[in-house]
Design a protein around this motif. Structure first.
Motif, PDB file in Angstrom:
ATOM      1  N   TRP A 150      28.792  52.364   5.271  1.00  8.77           N
ATOM      2  CA  TRP A 150      28.823  51.646   3.995  1.00  8.77           C
ATOM      3  C   TRP A 150      28.670  52.611   2.830  1.00  8.77           C
ATOM      4  CZ3 TRP A 150      24.736  49.711   7.438  1.00  8.77           C
ATOM      5  CH2 TRP A 150      23.535  50.406   7.303  1.00  8.77           C
ATOM      6  N   GLU A 166      18.830  46.688  -5.150  1.00 12.90           N
ATOM      7  CA  GLU A 166      19.413  45.351  -5.053  1.00 12.90           C
ATOM      8  C   GLU A 166      20.934  45.384  -4.912  1.00 12.90           C
ATOM      9  OE1 GLU A 166      17.985  43.412  -8.550  1.00 12.90           O
ATOM     10  OE2 GLU A 166      15.943  43.160  -7.790  1.00 12.90           O
ATOM     11  N   LYS A 167      21.495  46.586  -4.800  1.00 14.70           N
ATOM     12  CA  LYS A 167      22.947  46.705  -4.679  1.00 14.70           C
ATOM     13  C   LYS A 167      23.436  46.021  -3.402  1.00 14.70           C
ATOM     14  CE  LYS A 167      24.152  49.388  -8.228  1.00 14.70           C
ATOM     15  NZ  LYS A 167      25.175  48.979  -9.233  1.00 14.70           N
ATOM     16  N   PRO A 168      24.630  45.477  -3.433  1.00 12.41           N
ATOM     17  CA  PRO A 168      25.199  44.896  -2.204  1.00 12.41           C
ATOM     18  C   PRO A 168      25.540  46.000  -1.211  1.00 12.41           C
ATOM     19  CG  PRO A 168      26.848  44.982  -3.935  1.00 12.41           C
ATOM     20  CD  PRO A 168      25.543  45.370  -4.579  1.00 12.41           C
ATOM     21  N   VAL A 169      25.683  45.651   0.036  1.00 12.83           N
ATOM     22  CA  VAL A 169      26.092  46.604   1.059  1.00 12.83           C
ATOM     23  C   VAL A 169      27.592  46.423   1.283  1.00 12.83           C
ATOM     24  CG1 VAL A 169      25.822  47.324   3.453  1.00 12.83           C
ATOM     25  CG2 VAL A 169      23.818  46.627   2.120  1.00 12.83           C
ATOM     26  N   ASP A 170      28.355  47.389   0.810  1.00  9.89           N
ATOM     27  CA  ASP A 170      29.812  47.326   0.919  1.00  9.89           C
ATOM     28  C   ASP A 170      30.272  48.172   2.101  1.00  9.89           C
ATOM     29  OD1 ASP A 170      30.008  45.763  -1.403  1.00  9.89           O
ATOM     30  OD2 ASP A 170      30.032  47.528  -2.698  1.00  9.89           O
ATOM     31  N   LYS A 187      19.438  47.551   4.172  1.00  8.15           N
ATOM     32  CA  LYS A 187      20.891  47.712   4.166  1.00  8.15           C
ATOM     33  C   LYS A 187      21.499  47.323   5.507  1.00  8.15           C
ATOM     34  CE  LYS A 187      20.655  51.925   2.341  1.00  8.15           C
ATOM     35  NZ  LYS A 187      21.071  53.227   1.757  1.00  8.15           N
ATOM     36  N   LYS A 194      21.569  43.538   5.667  1.00  8.85           N
ATOM     37  CA  LYS A 194      22.616  42.987   4.793  1.00  8.85           C
ATOM     38  C   LYS A 194      24.015  43.268   5.334  1.00  8.85           C
ATOM     39  CE  LYS A 194      20.622  42.656   0.139  1.00  8.85           C
ATOM     40  NZ  LYS A 194      20.783  43.105  -1.274  1.00  8.85           N
ATOM     41  N   SER A 195      24.161  44.377   6.052  1.00  8.54           N
ATOM     42  CA  SER A 195      25.486  44.775   6.531  1.00  8.54           C
ATOM     43  C   SER A 195      26.029  43.838   7.600  1.00  8.54           C
ATOM     44  CB  SER A 195      25.433  46.200   7.092  1.00  8.54           C
ATOM     45  OG  SER A 195      24.777  46.223   8.364  1.00  8.54           O
TER      46      SER A 195
END
Length: 230
Positions: A15, A96-100, A132, A135-136
């Motif tokens: 990610w 707080e960033k999204p997991v891309d 992370k 969230k992934s």
């Protein structure tokens, strides 16, 4: 197949991670533009980060503390508390960033699942890396998860012993030549480099890596195809 265990790095292999740090650095420089040019601020920040690694380790929280320390130093202790609060906010926003996920990652894990033991071998702050991973949505694919404070030869040796596998049957996939590739090659394992377009200065290697058990490919799909031919 000679490969029995595949270990995956996480940040910038599975990610996106490093671009968030570059974005935070830009915000940090903007906050301190009255004290010093941006390139000088970044130099001071890097110096602080490296000095603090033994104390804080890798990750966003240590980065946040290093930003605060750097701001205090280059301003001669003159930064207002409101600026310190903004630095903390930068760090909190990073947390707080999204997991891309990077392209093809989940498809590759699904394809390899069941044919190999798959391991997540990453370094950084335990709480943040666990966040992370959760969230992934990738946790279900891994036989074992190892979050290291460092990725040195002795750290990989400990992991390989724990997995009860010979190094010749172990392959590491990652974007960092310094942390993911060279230590594993030294132990007699295989390593596949998957470059990411941004690499932190501390992780850069300035010499060509040539080794019979080393490969470099453009993406994780090609890495998976290569592993099946080993």
């Amino acid at each position: 197949m000679s490969i029995k265990v595949i270990a995956f790095d996480a940040d910038d292999t599975l990610w996106v991670n490093e671009p968030f740090f570059r974005e935070a650095e830009e915000k940090f420089c903007s906050l301190l533009e009255d004290f010093m040019p941006a390139h000088a601020i970044l130099k001071e920040l890097y110096h602080t980060e490296i000095s603090n690694l033994k104390m804080y380790g890798y990750g966003i929280k240590g980065f946040m503390l290093s930003m605060i320390e750097t701001a205090m130093r280059i301003s001669n202790q003159q930064v207002p508390i409101s600026l310190v609060e903004k630095v903390i906010q930068i760090g909190q926003e990073m947390l707080e960033k999204p997991v891309d996920l990077l392209p093809g990652v989940e498809e590759v894990l699904q394809n390899l699942n069941g044919d190999f033991r798959m391991v997540l071998a990453t370094k950084g702050d335990l709480v943040d890396q666990e966040r992370k991973l959760k969230k992934s949505g990738l946790e279900k694919y891994f036989h074992h998860i190892e979050i290291m404070s460092e990725k040195r030869t002795e750290d990989f040796a400990k992991l390989i012993r724990h997995l009860d596998v010979d190094p010749e049957h172990f392959v590491m996939l990652g974007n960092s030549l310094k942390s993911d590739i060279l230590p594993v090659l030294e132990l007699g394992g295989h390593a596949i480099h998957i470059p990411f377009h941004i690499t932190w200065v501390h992780e850069q290697v300035h010499h060509e890596v040539k080794h019979e058990r080393f490969s470099s490919v453009e993406n994780i799909q090609l890495a998976a195809e290569l592993i099946r031919k080993m």
